[in-house]
Design an enzyme around this catalytic site. Structure first.
Site, PDB file in Angstrom:
ATOM      1  N   CYS A 133       0.111   3.757   2.781  1.00  0.00           N
ATOM      2  CA  CYS A 133       0.560   3.203   4.063  1.00  0.00           C
ATOM      3  C   CYS A 133       2.046   3.457   4.261  1.00  0.00           C
ATOM      4  O   CYS A 133       2.485   3.875   5.337  1.00  0.00           O
ATOM      5  CB  CYS A 133       0.312   1.696   4.132  1.00  0.00           C
ATOM      6  SG  CYS A 133      -1.407   1.208   4.055  1.00  0.00           S
TER       7      CYS A 133
ATOM      8  N   CYS B 105       0.832  -1.205   0.000  1.00  0.00           N
ATOM      9  CA  CYS B 105       0.000   0.000   0.000  1.00  0.00           C
ATOM     10  C   CYS B 105       0.869   1.258   0.000  1.00  0.00           C
ATOM     11  O   CYS B 105       1.546   1.547   0.995  1.00  0.00           O
ATOM     12  CB  CYS B 105      -0.913  -0.035   1.228  1.00  0.00           C
ATOM     13  SG  CYS B 105      -1.763   1.508   1.589  1.00  0.00           S
TER      14      CYS B 105
END
Length: 150
Positions: free
Chosen positions: A74, A71
């Site tokens: 993230c 991600c």
């Protein structure tokens, strides 16, 4: 049951419960079992082995960053979450939970998008925020829930 003059703090290293006088939380302290620091100013790695101890047994809230290695947002938020830990401890424990490695826990919290931050106090979700945030926003948002674990 704790009283207002002490808090149960879970050791980030061995998950032992430590009773710490409230007025001494900011002084750091060491675990009575493993003698390592109770606070390091950085997030802990949460797994099925330590999640329940920090989420349900501690008297301070747990701020969890649900993330995954694939991600982009993230990974972009990771340094911000790291920086927030030094500002939020000992008001709360910060932990990172890899949703790929800990799918059962991520499923239990119905994680549908990442990154997602969840504040947990005494085993109950008390707040949730999805999307990447800078350190100042993480700290500002999380401070609303400090002290809710007691």
């Amino acid at each position: 049951m704790t009283n207002s003059s002490s808090r149960i703090i879970i050791c980030p290293h061995c998950t032992a419960a430590n009773r710490v006088p409230t007025d001494r939380l900011g002084a750091g302290g060491k675990c009575g079992k493993c003698h390592k620091p109770l606070f390091a100013g950085s997030p802990i790695i949460l797994t099925s082995a330590n999640f329940e101890a920090h989420a349900a047994r501690s008297d301070i809230p747990l701020l969890v960053d649900f993330w995954a290695s694939w991600c982009g947002p993230c990974l972009q938020m990771a340094p911000a979450f790291e920086a927030a830990a030094s500002q939020l401890e000992p008001l709360m424990r910060l932990g990172k939970l890899d949703t790929e490695a800990q799918q059962a826990i991520a499923g239990r919290y119905a994680i549908r998008s990442i990154p997602t931050l969840i504040v947990i106090a005494k085993g109950k979700e008390i707040a949730r925020q999805s999307g990447a945030m800078p350190p100042s926003a993480i700290v500002s948002w999380a401070r609303q829930f400090a002290g809710m674990g007691a």
